[in-house]
Design a protein around this motif. Structure first.
Motif, PDB file in Angstrom:
ATOM      1  N   GLY A 112      40.295  37.506  37.040  1.00 48.64           N
ATOM      2  CA  GLY A 112      40.318  38.466  35.945  1.00 48.64           C
ATOM      3  C   GLY A 112      40.526  39.889  36.422  1.00 48.64           C
ATOM      4  N   GLU A 113      39.859  40.268  37.516  1.00 50.77           N
ATOM      5  CA  GLU A 113      40.002  41.615  38.062  1.00 50.77           C
ATOM      6  C   GLU A 113      41.438  41.861  38.536  1.00 50.77           C
ATOM      7  N   ASP A 116      43.640  42.317  35.526  1.00 48.94           N
ATOM      8  CA  ASP A 116      43.293  43.589  34.885  1.00 48.94           C
ATOM      9  C   ASP A 116      43.897  44.765  35.658  1.00 48.94           C
ATOM     10  N   ASP A 130      42.494  42.983  27.920  1.00 55.44           N
ATOM     11  CA  ASP A 130      41.637  41.820  27.647  1.00 55.44           C
ATOM     12  C   ASP A 130      42.401  40.759  26.861  1.00 55.44           C
ATOM     13  N   ILE A 133      45.210  39.205  29.165  1.00 60.78           N
ATOM     14  CA  ILE A 133      44.646  38.335  30.200  1.00 60.78           C
ATOM     15  C   ILE A 133      44.230  37.003  29.601  1.00 60.78           C
ATOM     16  N   ASP A 134      43.609  37.039  28.431  1.00 61.15           N
ATOM     17  CA  ASP A 134      43.255  35.787  27.745  1.00 61.15           C
ATOM     18  C   ASP A 134      44.497  34.942  27.482  1.00 61.15           C
ATOM     19  N   LEU A 137      46.080  33.533  30.853  1.00 64.66           N
ATOM     20  CA  LEU A 137      45.221  32.510  31.451  1.00 64.66           C
ATOM     21  C   LEU A 137      45.263  31.220  30.633  1.00 64.66           C
ATOM     22  N   ARG A 146      38.591  32.507  35.421  1.00 66.04           N
ATOM     23  CA  ARG A 146      38.669  33.966  35.285  1.00 66.04           C
ATOM     24  C   ARG A 146      37.722  34.693  36.233  1.00 66.04           C
ATOM     25  N   GLU A 147      36.527  34.163  36.458  1.00 71.75           N
ATOM     26  CA  GLU A 147      35.535  34.839  37.310  1.00 71.75           C
ATOM     27  C   GLU A 147      35.535  34.312  38.739  1.00 71.75           C
TER      28      GLU A 147
END
Length: 331
Positions: A112-113, A116, A130, A133-134, A137, A146-147
């Motif tokens: 995610g980073e 972003d 946001d 990215i959603d 993904l 994502r994390e």
């Protein structure tokens, strides 16, 4: 005064609306004393998946870098959606996404980073980042990652992250250099499914790869270059069909008998008939299309009184086309 190769449009017509996704004319490029490209000419239609094939050293990566504005053409012209890659560089970059063969990633970041960061580089607001990215993904089936730290991902998952990064700015044209390199069979199949989904969303995909069997199945059109020169550029179907003046067909009978090839040759319009050395009940037939239609050929084959298991147009493999159009040895 228009240059000789400049297209002419009717008054009031938007020249960009009808322009192909990529149009390359007489492209040449030299690195010091090495001529990487001699004369590359190709056209890629909008909304298609176009395969780009050539031996090592043929000039594929150089061509990709010229299309995505990382290099400036020394000879010839490159247009992307009608925009010149030199004079309209900024506009071209807004419409393309480039995924190189060897990509660098910030491995200490989470997925995610990482996405972003690139969204911010494109000037997107936090809310837009946001949402995007959603979306990317979800498209690449990476929502659950994502994390996750990038350094802990497999090669296949890192390829998906790289593809997601290419999609952050919602490009109209994707330029992919060996995207399936190093992937296991399942990861390659899943990647091909993602590319088909992107085509259904209206994206144009230009893909360089050495995995010819997958390109033949995936691509609408194809260009083959060798030693910096275009050897073929056009529909994949035409490339695999071979010579149109002597169409070939393959017929498989329910049983093997002596003299079938001779009986096939007695049919008016049949030029050649020979058994497939690997399949004793299958025969390859070449015809003169001016002397017999396909329907008549099938009727005459059925009239032989043998059970017919299959009758189909004979196409060559992309491997065969590639070998026949390229030379041996490294340039």
């Amino acid at each position: 005064m228009l240059e000789d190769d400049e297209p002419v449009y009717a008054l009031g017509e938007d020249p960009l609306a009808a322009a192909p996704a990529i149009e390359i004319t007489n492209l040449g490029h030299i690195y010091k004393k090495h001529r990487a490209l001699e004369s590359v000419n190709l056209r890629v239609d909008r909304g298609s998946i176009h395969g780009f094939v050539g031996p090592n050293g043929a000039g594929k990566t150089t061509t990709l870098k010229l299309i995505c504005t990382l290099l400036k053409p020394q000879a010839g012209k490159v247009r992307v959606f009608g925009l010149d890659v030199v004079t309209d560089l900024r506009e071209v970059r807004k419409r393309i996404g480039y995924m190189p063969d060897h990509f660098s990633m910030y491995r200490q970041m989470t997925v995610g980073e990482y996405l972003d960061f690139f969204g911010a580089a494109y000037g997107m607001t936090l809310r837009d980042r946001d949402r995007v990215i959603d979306d990317v993904l979800t498209l690449t089936d990476m929502v659950g990652r994502r994390e996750h730290l990038i350094r802990g991902l497999s090669r296949g998952l890192q390829q998906r992250v790289s593809l997601a990064r290419v999609l952050v700015n919602d490009p109209d044209l994707l330029l992919l250099d060996e995207p399936a390199s190093g992937l296991d069979p399942r990861a390659r199949i899943e990647l091909m499914d993602i590319l088909r989904e992107l085509r259904s969303l209206g994206k144009t995909i230009f893909i360089s790869s050495h995995i010819l069997s997958e390109l033949a199945e995936l691509c609408d059109s194809c260009s083959i270059i060798d030693r910096g020169v275009t050897k073929y550029s056009g529909p994949m179907e035409e490339l695999l069909a071979g010579a149109e003046e002597n169409p070939g067909y393959r017929v498989t009978f329910g049983r093997a008998e002596e003299g079938i090839a001779e009986r096939l040759l007695e049919i008016d319009g049949v030029l050649e008939a020979e058994a497939d050395e690997h399949r004793p009940k299958t025969y390859r037939i070449s015809i003169d299309w001016t002397a017999i239609t396909v329907n008549d050929l099938l009727a005459r084959v059925l009239a032989l009184g043998l059970p017919v298991e299959s009758f189909q147009r004979q196409t060559r493999h992309l491997n065969d086309a590639f070998m026949s159009l390229t030379e041996t040895g490294v340039r």
